[in-house]
Design a protein around this motif. Structure first.
Motif, PDB file in Angstrom:
ATOM      1  N   ARG A   1       0.815  -1.225   0.000  1.00 23.44           N
ATOM      2  CA  ARG A   1       0.000   0.000   0.000  1.00 23.44           C
ATOM      3  C   ARG A   1       0.844   1.268   0.000  1.00 23.44           C
ATOM      4  O   ARG A   1       0.314   2.373   0.099  1.00 23.44           O
ATOM      5  N   ASN A   2       2.163   1.111  -0.142  1.00 26.57           N
ATOM      6  CA  ASN A   2       3.092   2.258  -0.184  1.00 26.57           C
ATOM      7  C   ASN A   2       2.934   3.176   1.024  1.00 26.57           C
ATOM      8  O   ASN A   2       2.994   4.401   0.896  1.00 26.57           O
ATOM      9  N   ILE A   3       2.731   2.576   2.184  1.00 25.69           N
ATOM     10  CA  ILE A   3       2.655   3.338   3.435  1.00 25.69           C
ATOM     11  C   ILE A   3       4.040   3.400   4.057  1.00 25.69           C
ATOM     12  O   ILE A   3       4.699   2.368   4.214  1.00 25.69           O
ATOM     13  N   LYS A   4       4.479   4.581   4.404  1.00 20.76           N
ATOM     14  CA  LYS A   4       5.835   4.750   4.917  1.00 20.76           C
ATOM     15  C   LYS A   4       5.942   4.273   6.365  1.00 20.76           C
ATOM     16  O   LYS A   4       5.063   4.527   7.183  1.00 20.76           O
ATOM     17  N   TYR A   5       7.045   3.606   6.633  1.00 25.48           N
ATOM     18  CA  TYR A   5       7.306   3.119   7.985  1.00 25.48           C
ATOM     19  C   TYR A   5       8.821   3.008   8.184  1.00 25.48           C
ATOM     20  O   TYR A   5       9.596   2.998   7.223  1.00 25.48           O
ATOM     21  N   PHE A   6       9.215   2.942   9.450  1.00 29.45           N
ATOM     22  CA  PHE A   6      10.600   2.616   9.779  1.00 29.45           C
ATOM     23  C   PHE A   6      10.564   1.452  10.760  1.00 29.45           C
ATOM     24  O   PHE A   6       9.912   1.537  11.799  1.00 29.45           O
ATOM     25  N   ARG A   7      11.234   0.374  10.410  1.00 29.48           N
ATOM     26  CA  ARG A   7      11.289  -0.794  11.286  1.00 29.48           C
ATOM     27  C   ARG A   7      12.546  -0.703  12.152  1.00 29.48           C
ATOM     28  O   ARG A   7      13.663  -0.755  11.645  1.00 29.48           O
ATOM     29  N   LEU A   8      12.340  -0.550  13.441  1.00 26.60           N
ATOM     30  CA  LEU A   8      13.444  -0.528  14.394  1.00 26.60           C
ATOM     31  C   LEU A   8      13.598  -1.925  14.979  1.00 26.60           C
ATOM     32  O   LEU A   8      12.834  -2.341  15.848  1.00 26.60           O
ATOM     33  N   ASN A   9      14.570  -2.673  14.468  1.00 22.20           N
ATOM     34  CA  ASN A   9      14.928  -3.947  15.073  1.00 22.20           C
ATOM     35  C   ASN A   9      15.828  -3.651  16.267  1.00 22.20           C
ATOM     36  O   ASN A   9      16.974  -3.217  16.096  1.00 22.20           O
ATOM     37  N   CYS A  10      15.304  -3.862  17.448  1.00 20.19           N
ATOM     38  CA  CYS A  10      15.971  -3.367  18.656  1.00 20.19           C
ATOM     39  C   CYS A  10      17.379  -3.923  18.840  1.00 20.19           C
ATOM     40  O   CYS A  10      18.260  -3.238  19.372  1.00 20.19           O
ATOM     41  N   GLU A  11      17.602  -5.159  18.395  1.00 22.97           N
ATOM     42  CA  GLU A  11      18.929  -5.736  18.580  1.00 22.97           C
ATOM     43  C   GLU A  11      19.991  -5.056  17.721  1.00 22.97           C
ATOM     44  O   GLU A  11      21.190  -5.258  17.917  1.00 22.97           O
TER      45      GLU A  11
ATOM     46  N   ARG B  79       7.717  -6.006  19.871  1.00 13.36           N
ATOM     47  CA  ARG B  79       8.629  -6.810  20.675  1.00 13.36           C
ATOM     48  C   ARG B  79       9.958  -6.056  20.821  1.00 13.36           C
ATOM     49  O   ARG B  79      10.254  -5.165  20.039  1.00 13.36           O
ATOM     50  N   THR B  80      10.746  -6.447  21.809  1.00 11.66           N
ATOM     51  CA  THR B  80      12.084  -5.876  21.940  1.00 11.66           C
ATOM     52  C   THR B  80      13.107  -7.002  22.116  1.00 11.66           C
ATOM     53  O   THR B  80      12.765  -8.107  22.541  1.00 11.66           O
ATOM     54  N   LYS B  81      14.322  -6.705  21.776  1.00 11.23           N
ATOM     55  CA  LYS B  81      15.440  -7.609  22.014  1.00 11.23           C
ATOM     56  C   LYS B  81      16.688  -6.753  22.142  1.00 11.23           C
ATOM     57  O   LYS B  81      16.929  -5.871  21.306  1.00 11.23           O
ATOM     58  N   LEU B  82      17.466  -6.998  23.185  1.00  8.60           N
ATOM     59  CA  LEU B  82      18.656  -6.183  23.414  1.00  8.60           C
ATOM     60  C   LEU B  82      19.779  -6.585  22.455  1.00  8.60           C
ATOM     61  O   LEU B  82      19.839  -7.736  22.001  1.00  8.60           O
ATOM     62  N   PRO B  83      20.690  -5.648  22.144  1.00  5.90           N
ATOM     63  CA  PRO B  83      21.815  -5.976  21.274  1.00  5.90           C
ATOM     64  C   PRO B  83      22.710  -7.046  21.895  1.00  5.90           C
ATOM     65  O   PRO B  83      22.733  -7.232  23.111  1.00  5.90           O
TER      66      PRO B  83
END
Length: 307
Positions: free
Chosen positions: A23-33, A65-69
């Motif tokens: 759908r060409n919707i803008k997003y930013f995926r923050l992969n927490c690790e 969800r979160t995951k530490l580096p």
């Protein structure tokens, strides 16, 4: 732009992101690790707004969800110190993102994971709940067991997963066996939930997004494996229409917990009554959409994009 806070192994996030891309919707995926490889900053001249890889104009946030580096260090004290700092960094990110549109805000998610709080609120708004006890007193527990004629279940007070070398192991809801009951004094009573066992006609999973409710039932009583906990065996779900008053209560408890999303487990008793068990403030749902064509992901996108 939508900010999606998650990690690389979150396949539910993948499920929604595929639709966002179409759908060409803008997003930013923050992969927490990967936070340590992204470029982030907070600057007082910009009122400490969170900026990552040059992006700061987030209109909504989907907290998954979160995951530490992974910290490479032979110094265990140093490793723990740095991981604690990253946890604090994430807390600052959550509190300084300049938007009020969350699905859902983690401070409320963490609070809503308190199962006793859930039960207290559920009871206050008119839900039927199971008789419940948390105690480290053998005397109190014995009295509770006698009251319900040995018909008692035990389940975790928090999450039901243990990390093993080969992966995670799930702690299911179980009935207290007669052998356990007879030898109860030999057990240390660590924090857990004891409840009366409720005879079921079937069980219902309710997914709430804002004011929208999606429900599905599972005939858990047709298999001995799933009579106590339907997660023990993969069984098909069916679309289900909740009564209006129960649907409204599901929306209300989600709001009372200041959540935008909730995955609620209910029991339909043999006498027709509905019993509230718990709400997972960030539960899974993608399998229900895949099996039953429930438009949950579309509603998540609508919530995150509509003003």
């Amino acid at each position: 732009m939508i900010l999606i806070i998650t990690h690389k192994e979150d396949f539910t996030a993948d499920f929604v992101i595929e639709k966002l891309n179409k759908r060409n919707i803008k997003y930013f995926r923050l992969n927490c690790e990967d936070i340590h490889t992204d470029i982030y900053n907070f600057e007082n001249e910009n009122d400490f707004h969170f900026n990552i890889n040059g992006i700061s104009n987030f209109t909504s946030v989907w907290f998954r969800r979160t995951k530490l580096p992974e910290i490479i260090s032979n110094n265990e004290a140093e490793k723990l110190y740095l991981l604690s700092d990253y946890e604090t960094l994430f807390d600052n990110i959550y509190n300084l993102i300049d938007t009020e549109k969350w699905l859902s805000n983690p401070q409320y998610i963490f609070k809503a994971e308190n199962k006793l709080l859930q039960l207290k609120i559920a009871k206050s708004i008119g839900f039927i709940i199971p008789q419940t006890l948390i105690t480290n007193s053998h005397k109190e527990l014995k009295s509770f067991i006698d009251k319900f004629q040995n018909n008692i279940i035990i389940k975790p007070i928090r999450q039901g997963r243990i990390r093993q070398k080969e992966g995670f192991e799930t702690i299911f809801t179980n009935k207290l066996s007669l052998d356990n009951i007879k030898t109860i004094n030999e057990f240390d009573l660590t924090p857990c939930i004891f409840q009366e066992y409720v005879d079921k006609e079937y069980e219902i999973r309710v997914t709430v997004i804002g004011e929208k409710v999606f429900s599905a039932k599972i005939n858990s009583q047709i298999s001995n494996e799933t009579k106590i906990d339907w997660r023990k065996e993969k069984m098909p779900f069916e679309k289900y229409e909740l009564p209006k008053d129960i649907s409204e209560k599901c929306i209300l408890i989600t709001k009372k917990l200041q959540l935008s999303f909730g995955a609620i487990d209910l029991i339909k008793k043999l006498n027709g009554e509905y019993v509230f068990l718990e709400i997972n403030p960030n539960g899974q749902w993608a399998w229900l959409e895949t099996e039953l064509d429930l438009k949950i992901s579309d509603e998540i996108i609508n919530y995150l994009t509509l003003k």
